[in-house]
Design a protein around this motif. Structure first.
Motif, PDB file in Angstrom:
ATOM      1  N   THR A  80      -3.825   6.153  -2.492  1.00 38.08           N
ATOM      2  CA  THR A  80      -4.655   6.790  -1.469  1.00 38.08           C
ATOM      3  C   THR A  80      -5.782   5.867  -1.038  1.00 38.08           C
ATOM      4  N   ARG A  81      -6.444   5.226  -2.007  1.00 41.26           N
ATOM      5  CA  ARG A  81      -7.530   4.310  -1.680  1.00 41.26           C
ATOM      6  C   ARG A  81      -7.024   3.142  -0.830  1.00 41.26           C
ATOM      7  N   LEU A  82      -5.942   2.534  -1.258  1.00 37.52           N
ATOM      8  CA  LEU A  82      -5.430   1.365  -0.549  1.00 37.52           C
ATOM      9  C   LEU A  82      -5.014   1.707   0.873  1.00 37.52           C
ATOM     10  N   MET A  83      -4.382   2.860   1.056  1.00 39.17           N
ATOM     11  CA  MET A  83      -3.986   3.277   2.405  1.00 39.17           C
ATOM     12  C   MET A  83      -5.211   3.542   3.266  1.00 39.17           C
ATOM     13  N   ALA A  84      -6.219   4.205   2.690  1.00 42.29           N
ATOM     14  CA  ALA A  84      -7.427   4.518   3.454  1.00 42.29           C
ATOM     15  C   ALA A  84      -8.212   3.264   3.822  1.00 42.29           C
ATOM     16  N   ASP A  85      -8.144   2.240   2.961  1.00 44.09           N
ATOM     17  CA  ASP A  85      -8.897   1.015   3.209  1.00 44.09           C
ATOM     18  C   ASP A  85      -8.214   0.071   4.187  1.00 44.09           C
ATOM     19  N   THR A 116      -7.877   5.617 -11.495  1.00 50.05           N
ATOM     20  CA  THR A 116      -7.335   6.066 -12.781  1.00 50.05           C
ATOM     21  C   THR A 116      -5.871   6.459 -12.720  1.00 50.05           C
ATOM     22  N   THR A 117      -5.338   6.698 -11.525  1.00 47.91           N
ATOM     23  CA  THR A 117      -3.937   7.095 -11.399  1.00 47.91           C
ATOM     24  C   THR A 117      -3.284   6.320 -10.264  1.00 47.91           C
ATOM     25  N   TRP A 118      -1.960   6.270 -10.286  1.00 50.44           N
ATOM     26  CA  TRP A 118      -1.242   5.598  -9.200  1.00 50.44           C
ATOM     27  C   TRP A 118      -1.490   6.295  -7.875  1.00 50.44           C
ATOM     28  N   ALA A 119      -1.590   7.622  -7.880  1.00 44.59           N
ATOM     29  CA  ALA A 119      -1.796   8.357  -6.630  1.00 44.59           C
ATOM     30  C   ALA A 119      -3.169   8.060  -6.037  1.00 44.59           C
ATOM     31  N   ALA A 120      -4.200   8.006  -6.893  1.00 46.26           N
ATOM     32  CA  ALA A 120      -5.542   7.684  -6.403  1.00 46.26           C
ATOM     33  C   ALA A 120      -5.598   6.259  -5.873  1.00 46.26           C
ATOM     34  N   SER A 121      -4.935   5.339  -6.576  1.00 44.04           N
ATOM     35  CA  SER A 121      -4.902   3.954  -6.124  1.00 44.04           C
ATOM     36  C   SER A 121      -4.208   3.832  -4.773  1.00 44.04           C
ATOM     37  N   ALA A 162     -16.476  -6.425   1.682  1.00 41.97           N
ATOM     38  CA  ALA A 162     -15.853  -5.631   0.624  1.00 41.97           C
ATOM     39  C   ALA A 162     -14.332  -5.533   0.773  1.00 41.97           C
ATOM     40  N   TYR A 163     -13.670  -5.495  -0.382  1.00 38.88           N
ATOM     41  CA  TYR A 163     -12.263  -5.129  -0.498  1.00 38.88           C
ATOM     42  C   TYR A 163     -12.196  -4.294  -1.773  1.00 38.88           C
ATOM     43  N   PRO A 164     -12.487  -2.988  -1.684  1.00 36.78           N
ATOM     44  CA  PRO A 164     -12.795  -2.182  -2.872  1.00 36.78           C
ATOM     45  C   PRO A 164     -11.798  -2.290  -4.015  1.00 36.78           C
ATOM     46  N   ALA A 165     -10.501  -2.313  -3.711  1.00 34.20           N
ATOM     47  CA  ALA A 165      -9.511  -2.316  -4.797  1.00 34.20           C
ATOM     48  C   ALA A 165      -9.488  -3.624  -5.572  1.00 34.20           C
ATOM     49  N   PHE A 166      -9.998  -4.710  -4.979  1.00 36.49           N
ATOM     50  CA  PHE A 166      -9.851  -6.025  -5.591  1.00 36.49           C
ATOM     51  C   PHE A 166     -11.158  -6.767  -5.806  1.00 36.49           C
ATOM     52  N   GLU A 222       0.831  -1.204   0.000  1.00 40.67           N
ATOM     53  CA  GLU A 222       0.000   0.000   0.000  1.00 40.67           C
ATOM     54  C   GLU A 222       0.866   1.253   0.000  1.00 40.67           C
ATOM     55  N   MET A 223       1.914   1.244   0.794  1.00 39.27           N
ATOM     56  CA  MET A 223       2.758   2.432   0.952  1.00 39.27           C
ATOM     57  C   MET A 223       3.618   2.684  -0.291  1.00 39.27           C
ATOM     58  N   PHE A 224       4.086   1.609  -0.937  1.00 36.21           N
ATOM     59  CA  PHE A 224       5.073   1.751  -2.009  1.00 36.21           C
ATOM     60  C   PHE A 224       4.556   1.321  -3.384  1.00 36.21           C
ATOM     61  N   CYS A 225       3.240   1.264  -3.560  1.00 38.08           N
ATOM     62  CA  CYS A 225       2.641   0.963  -4.871  1.00 38.08           C
ATOM     63  C   CYS A 225       3.061  -0.418  -5.377  1.00 38.08           C
ATOM     64  N   GLY A 226       2.665  -1.451  -4.640  1.00 38.13           N
ATOM     65  CA  GLY A 226       3.072  -2.802  -4.992  1.00 38.13           C
ATOM     66  C   GLY A 226       2.043  -3.630  -5.717  1.00 38.13           C
ATOM     67  N   TYR A 227       0.853  -3.085  -5.996  1.00 37.93           N
ATOM     68  CA  TYR A 227      -0.221  -3.916  -6.527  1.00 37.93           C
ATOM     69  C   TYR A 227      -0.472  -3.783  -8.028  1.00 37.93           C
TER      70      TYR A 227
END
Length: 485
Positions: free
Chosen positions: A335-340, A328-333, A462-466, A313-318
């Protein structure tokens, strides 16, 4: 409290003040004697707080508090008496808890910025209940998750008002390397003088290998024991064994754990659903891995473990640019993953490990590290080559610390790398159910009477990103680089 005993098997206590009853089940890590017991009291304040305050010694120094006796949590009420809601910005650690001001008859909550520890407000049989687990309630008419930060609870209506939000990440005042920041984060989580030993959960992936390497080469190496799944068909087994051999960890501190058998899977699935209160397939299959490692670590006498969770989540591993799942962007992704995290990975880790009274600490989810990483760019996370490489910052920073094969290893979810995902899917679908339908049945077996009327609440599934990928789990060609490294 009986239903919370697994979270704190060492001692328990209760206290009634006015029309409030405080209950505490203790997992004793700091101040093992009665001085570390809760509920806490200071003048007219009463508190029960779960977690750890890493900077309690410096807080004692700064505010002239007693330096001897009591656990790290004994600083909280004296600081609250002086600072009020501003206490939140002074605490460095992971925690959730309740403070009652008996003179003002006001009730407050604290929950750390990462949401590492759970806290709920439930309406139950005409009362309100603040608890670490919904299953502790005799009945749940409705519930809400307590927001991160500092909140006030209206004791008549149950209304929750957030008074202080967690601060946004800030650039560090002095330059610091990524290696130093992660090393400092590990030191915070292992420096307790009463912690005579601790476990390190190793998958052979980049993230847990970084933690294992820094622990082994750090000041607390002689207290560390390393746990990994041992199975001839497991990709993780190969890389974990490679790492531990490269580090030259003594055999006496290496603990291979057998992967569950197909016969064991139905019971394990049921236990992890019950422990996490979730029916999400990813949380359950990854949770089985956490559950089994924690079970063995507890049997060996541990109370604390370190893991590599949170790094993806912290280092964009997904996700690889330009595809970011529902975003739509790495930053939005990111942010979502960290918040979730409080509803996803932290929920899995806390529920599955605390089922065996193991507190898993996550060095990648450190406030100082978050500040450092906040200034990173897409180039830092993915490199600037023609093919994006996830977590590039970590791979570059630790290239001299780890075997090249681990530095280059692609992301592999914990459950898949260990071989647990295929066993879980096979178990869930053996009688013709889909994985989702089977887990729903198991969840209703456990919680139908307590929570069945709240069945549709996304918290339980729910697991919104996946979520869009869940129906194709197990099909390698459509499988995303899923969670938990």
């Amino acid at each position: 409290m009986d239903r919370l005993n697994h979270r704190g098997p060492d001692a328990r206590a209760s206290l009634q003040i006015d029309d409030l009853v405080f209950g505490f089940t203790r997992l004793a890590i700091n101040a093992l004697d009665a001085k570390g017991m809760q509920p806490l009291r200071h003048r007219g304040f009463v508190g029960v707080i779960n977690g750890e305050v890493y900077n309690h010694l410096s807080l004692r120094e700064d505010f002239g508090l007693p330096k001897a006796g009591g656990s790290d949590m004994t600083v909280v009420l004296p600081l609250f008496a002086r600072l009020g809601e501003r206490i939140f910005e002074r605490l460095d650690g992971f925690f959730s808890g309740v403070i009652y001001d008996s003179a003002a008859r006001k009730l407050f909550t604290l929950r750390d910025a990462m949401g590492k520890k759970p806290l709920f407000l439930a309406r139950s049989q005409g009362n309100f209940l603040l608890t670490s687990a919904l299953k502790s309630a005799p009945q749940v008419e409705e519930f809400k998750e307590i927001p991160l930060g500092f909140c006030e609870i209206d004791m008549e209506t149950g209304c929750v008002t957030r008074r202080v939000e967690p601060r946004p990440p800030e650039p560090p005042s002095a330059p610091q390397s990524l290696v130093t920041a992660i090393r400092n984060s590990i030191d915070k989580r292992t420096s307790c003088s009463d912690l005579t030993q601790f476990a390190v959960f190793v998958s052979g992936g980049l993230d847990s290998s970084i933690v294992a390497s820094l622990v082994h080469n750090g000041p607390d190496s002689d207290r560390a024991h390393y746990y990994y799944f041992d199975d001839t068909e497991s990709e993780d087994t190969h890389f974990a064994a490679m790492l531990l051999a490269d580090l030259d960890v003594p055999t006496c501190r290496i603990h291979p754990v057998s992967i569950p058998t197909p016969v064991e899977m139905p019971e394990l699935i049921s236990k992890v659903v019950q422990a996490t209160e979730s029916r999400n397939p990813s949380i359950i299959s990854n949770g089985i891995g956490t559950y089994v490692l924690a079970r063995q670590a507890r049997a060996d006498g541990h109370k604390v473990a370190l893991g590599g969770d949170g790094a993806d989540e912290m280092f964009c591993g997904y996700f690889d640019p330009p595809h970011f799942g529902p975003d739509t962007t790495w930053a939005a992704s990111r942010t979502r993953l960290m918040a979730d995290l409080p509803r996803t990975e932290m929920r899995r880790i806390d529920g599955a490990a605390m089922a065996h009274a193991i507190e898993v600490r996550c060095p990648f989810l450190d406030s100082d590290l978050r500040d450092l990483v906040q200034g990173f760019t897409e180039k830092d996370f993915y490199g600037d080559g023609p093919t994006p490489i996830r977590k590039m910052a970590l791979r570059q920073a630790f290239a001299a610390h780890l075997p090249p094969a681990i530095i280059a290893r692609p992301k592999q979810s914990f459950d898949r790398g260990a071989g647990i995902q295929r066993l879980a899917i096979a178990s869930c679908t053996r009688e013709g159910d889909t994985e989702i339908a089977y887990l729903h049945k198991v969840w209703r077996d456990h919680f139908g009477d307590l929570l069945g009327h709240l069945d549709a609440d996304p918290y339980f599934h729910a697991y919104p990103a996946f979520d869009n990928f869940i129906p194709t789990r197990g099909l390698r060609q459509t499988q995303p680089p899923e969670n938990s490294g």
